[in-house]
Design an enzyme around this catalytic site. Structure first.
Site, PDB file in Angstrom:
ATOM      1  N   THR A  68     -11.696 -45.060  -2.883  1.00  0.00           N
ATOM      2  CA  THR A  68     -12.707 -44.010  -3.040  1.00  0.00           C
ATOM      3  C   THR A  68     -12.647 -43.138  -1.792  1.00  0.00           C
ATOM      4  O   THR A  68     -13.043 -43.563  -0.709  1.00  0.00           O
ATOM      5  CB  THR A  68     -14.113 -44.612  -3.213  1.00  0.00           C
ATOM      6  OG1 THR A  68     -14.067 -45.577  -4.256  1.00  0.00           O
ATOM      7  CG2 THR A  68     -15.114 -43.520  -3.572  1.00  0.00           C
ATOM      8  N   LYS A 111     -20.187 -44.808   3.148  1.00  0.00           N
ATOM      9  CA  LYS A 111     -19.058 -43.851   3.111  1.00  0.00           C
ATOM     10  C   LYS A 111     -19.120 -42.999   1.840  1.00  0.00           C
ATOM     11  O   LYS A 111     -18.959 -41.770   1.898  1.00  0.00           O
ATOM     12  CB  LYS A 111     -17.730 -44.625   3.150  1.00  0.00           C
ATOM     13  CG  LYS A 111     -16.514 -43.843   2.654  1.00  0.00           C
ATOM     14  CD  LYS A 111     -15.272 -44.720   2.523  1.00  0.00           C
ATOM     15  CE  LYS A 111     -15.314 -45.766   1.458  1.00  0.00           C
ATOM     16  NZ  LYS A 111     -14.856 -45.431   0.132  1.00  0.00           N
ATOM     17  N   LYS A 134     -16.516 -40.502  -9.585  1.00  0.00           N
ATOM     18  CA  LYS A 134     -16.821 -41.753  -8.874  1.00  0.00           C
ATOM     19  C   LYS A 134     -17.930 -41.538  -7.835  1.00  0.00           C
ATOM     20  O   LYS A 134     -18.824 -42.375  -7.687  1.00  0.00           O
ATOM     21  CB  LYS A 134     -15.543 -42.271  -8.198  1.00  0.00           C
ATOM     22  CG  LYS A 134     -15.728 -43.422  -7.235  1.00  0.00           C
ATOM     23  CD  LYS A 134     -16.145 -44.709  -7.921  1.00  0.00           C
ATOM     24  CE  LYS A 134     -16.500 -45.782  -6.912  1.00  0.00           C
ATOM     25  NZ  LYS A 134     -17.078 -46.964  -7.533  1.00  0.00           N
TER      26      LYS A 134
HETATM   27  P1  NAP Z   1     -11.741 -54.034   2.036  1.00  0.00           P
HETATM   28  O1  NAP Z   1     -11.863 -55.419   1.506  1.00  0.00           O
HETATM   29  O2  NAP Z   1     -12.406 -53.683   3.309  1.00  0.00           O
HETATM   30  O3  NAP Z   1     -10.173 -53.704   2.174  1.00  0.00           O
HETATM   31  C1  NAP Z   1      -9.727 -52.524   2.772  1.00  0.00           C
HETATM   32  C2  NAP Z   1      -8.220 -52.508   2.760  1.00  0.00           C
HETATM   33  O4  NAP Z   1      -7.778 -51.284   3.393  1.00  0.00           O
HETATM   34  C3  NAP Z   1      -7.575 -53.656   3.545  1.00  0.00           C
HETATM   35  O5  NAP Z   1      -6.401 -54.046   2.886  1.00  0.00           O
HETATM   36  C4  NAP Z   1      -7.267 -52.973   4.882  1.00  0.00           C
HETATM   37  O6  NAP Z   1      -6.243 -53.591   5.634  1.00  0.00           O
HETATM   38  C5  NAP Z   1      -6.821 -51.618   4.389  1.00  0.00           C
HETATM   39  N1  NAP Z   1      -6.817 -50.609   5.443  1.00  0.00           N
HETATM   40  C6  NAP Z   1      -7.905 -50.068   6.072  1.00  0.00           C
HETATM   41  N2  NAP Z   1      -7.501 -49.139   6.984  1.00  0.00           N
HETATM   42  C7  NAP Z   1      -6.144 -49.110   6.915  1.00  0.00           C
HETATM   43  C8  NAP Z   1      -5.161 -48.360   7.591  1.00  0.00           C
HETATM   44  N3  NAP Z   1      -5.488 -47.449   8.509  1.00  0.00           N
HETATM   45  N4  NAP Z   1      -3.861 -48.583   7.284  1.00  0.00           N
HETATM   46  C9  NAP Z   1      -3.531 -49.502   6.344  1.00  0.00           C
HETATM   47  N5  NAP Z   1      -4.414 -50.239   5.655  1.00  0.00           N
HETATM   48  C10 NAP Z   1      -5.720 -50.048   5.943  1.00  0.00           C
HETATM   49  O7  NAP Z   1     -12.243 -52.961   0.968  1.00  0.00           O
HETATM   50  P2  NAP Z   1     -12.373 -53.055  -0.622  1.00  0.00           P
HETATM   51  O8  NAP Z   1     -13.744 -53.519  -0.957  1.00  0.00           O
HETATM   52  O9  NAP Z   1     -11.191 -53.727  -1.206  1.00  0.00           O
HETATM   53  O10 NAP Z   1     -12.367 -51.480  -0.973  1.00  0.00           O
HETATM   54  C11 NAP Z   1     -11.180 -50.724  -0.955  1.00  0.00           C
HETATM   55  C12 NAP Z   1     -11.482 -49.353  -1.551  1.00  0.00           C
HETATM   56  O11 NAP Z   1     -11.966 -49.524  -2.885  1.00  0.00           O
HETATM   57  C13 NAP Z   1     -12.558 -48.566  -0.795  1.00  0.00           C
HETATM   58  O12 NAP Z   1     -12.242 -47.196  -0.821  1.00  0.00           O
HETATM   59  C14 NAP Z   1     -13.813 -48.854  -1.611  1.00  0.00           C
HETATM   60  O13 NAP Z   1     -14.777 -47.815  -1.463  1.00  0.00           O
HETATM   61  C15 NAP Z   1     -13.238 -48.905  -3.007  1.00  0.00           C
HETATM   62  N6  NAP Z   1     -14.028 -49.710  -3.974  1.00  0.00           N
HETATM   63  C16 NAP Z   1     -14.477 -50.951  -3.618  1.00  0.00           C
HETATM   64  C17 NAP Z   1     -15.240 -51.683  -4.539  1.00  0.00           C
HETATM   65  C18 NAP Z   1     -15.810 -53.047  -4.222  1.00  0.00           C
HETATM   66  O14 NAP Z   1     -16.679 -53.502  -4.980  1.00  0.00           O
HETATM   67  N7  NAP Z   1     -15.384 -53.736  -3.167  1.00  0.00           N
HETATM   68  C19 NAP Z   1     -15.499 -51.144  -5.818  1.00  0.00           C
HETATM   69  C20 NAP Z   1     -15.002 -49.894  -6.149  1.00  0.00           C
HETATM   70  C21 NAP Z   1     -14.268 -49.180  -5.211  1.00  0.00           C
HETATM   71  P3  NAP Z   1      -6.601 -54.820   6.633  1.00  0.00           P
HETATM   72  O15 NAP Z   1      -6.644 -56.029   5.767  1.00  0.00           O
HETATM   73  O16 NAP Z   1      -5.515 -54.795   7.616  1.00  0.00           O
HETATM   74  O17 NAP Z   1      -7.944 -54.497   7.251  1.00  0.00           O
END
Ligand code: NAP
Length: 307
Positions: A97, A240, A172
């Protein structure tokens, strides 16, 4: 030969999504910045790449789901990034997102490599990702969407085409403005009731018997009442998304008075160090202001002992 996917970002969402693609028959190469998160996928048969470029090289699909706009830009356009290696004809699908403006720029850069791009943000959280039951909101060319659909069907149960590049993300952000506000006002109401000595269970029975009932709060309430804020969707990401919605609203001249106020409540909870908890932890900020806890009766002092 099965189609190949270079999958980047193995966080809360990416880890189960990548696993579903692997069990769904795709040849998978994964990359994650923190390398150890790739171990379960390696053990399940995926290749592990040393960089986003290595994951993208020769892949039919490049799939990304990372934290925010800066992260997507870095893995796409940075050194050893996706766009150094993506092959002509490939499809780059981003489910992070992020800002629709940044996403449209990436769509242009991807087209410059002879590949196609979709913004494909999701809703359904960790459970939906694990069960392959996410809902997708898609922006980009319709024919690219149709070509990507078999892959997206492995990950989700509903795929809604929203329009040109950026339209999936615009939808979204609107959806998360609604979702964040429902949870926040639910929390405010329950704090008010608890302060007056009304049990959360009693209040829940009332809400569930009324038109205020929502599937979202039916799901979140048991976690809130137990004080279990294990992150499904981290609070920092909800904040965010409200910032991104606010930017989009400003750019389009759309007033969003309720979402703006709610954004500041999430900002305050994040400033208290609660960003890595689930976004339902926004209630703890409201509880602290009111001097009451919305928990089961035995953990909740009587009104006379509350501030
Ligand atoms: P998360 O668990 O915090 O995972 C974030 C991922 O991004 C990790 O793999 C992290 O790597 C990677 N990352 C962050 N900065 C980076 C960089 N500079 N270079 C390379 N990799 C990087 O987050 P998540 O919950 O899976 O969410 C991911 C996305 O999906 C977000 O945009 C969120 O808004 C969206 N989303 C999430 C949900 C939910 O329910 N969780 C639902 C819908 C949408 P590391 O492991 O090295 O930190």
């Amino acid at each position: 030969m099965p189609l190949s996917v270079g999958f980047i970002g193995l966080g809360i969402m990416g880890q189960p999504m990548a696993m579903n693609l692997l069990t769904g028959g795709y040849r998978l190469t994964v990359y994650n910045r923190s390398a150890q998160k790739a171990d379960p996928l390696r053990a399940a048969g995926a290749k592990v790449a040393a960089s986003p470029a290595d994951a993208a090289r020769d892949a039919d699909f490049v799939y990304t789901i990372v934290s925010d706009s800066a992260a997507v830009e870095e893995i796409a356009t940075g050194k050893n990034g996706i766009l150094e290696a993506i092959r002509p004809g490939a499809i780059f699908i981003d489910s992070s997102t992020i800002s629709p403006t940044v996403s449209r720029k990436l769509a242009c850069l991807t087209a410059g490599k002879g590949a196609s791009f979709l913004d494909a943000p999701v809703t359904g959280s960790k459970h939906g990702a694990e069960k392959g039951e996410l809902t997708f909101m898609i922006g980009g060319n319709r024919d690219t969407f149709e070509r990507a659909l078999p892959l997206l069907k492995v990950l989700g149960k509903k795929h809604i085409y929203c329009g040109a590049h950026g339209a999936g993300l615009s939808a979204k952000l609107a959806q998360n403005a609604i979702q964040s506000t429902i949870v926040e006002i639910f929390c405010e109401g329950f704090v008010l009731a608890a302060k007056a000595g009304v049990k959360p269970e009693t209040m829940m029975e009332i809400v569930q018997s009324s038109m205020a009932r929502a599937a979202l709060t039916d799901f979140k309430a048991p976690f809130i009442f137990k004080g279990d804020f294990t992150p499904y969707f981290p609070l920092k990401w909800m904040h965010k998304d409200l910032e991104l919605a606010s930017e989009a609203a400003y750019a389009q001249g759309v007033p969003m008075p309720a979402a703006s106020a709610v954004k500041e409540v999430y900002a305050a909870a994040k400033a208290q160090g609660k960003g890595d908890l689930d976004y339902a932890a926004v209630i703890t900020f409201l509880e602290e202001l009111a001097g009451v806890k919305v928990r089961t009766l035995d953990s909740n002092p009587p009104p006379s002992e509350q501030r």
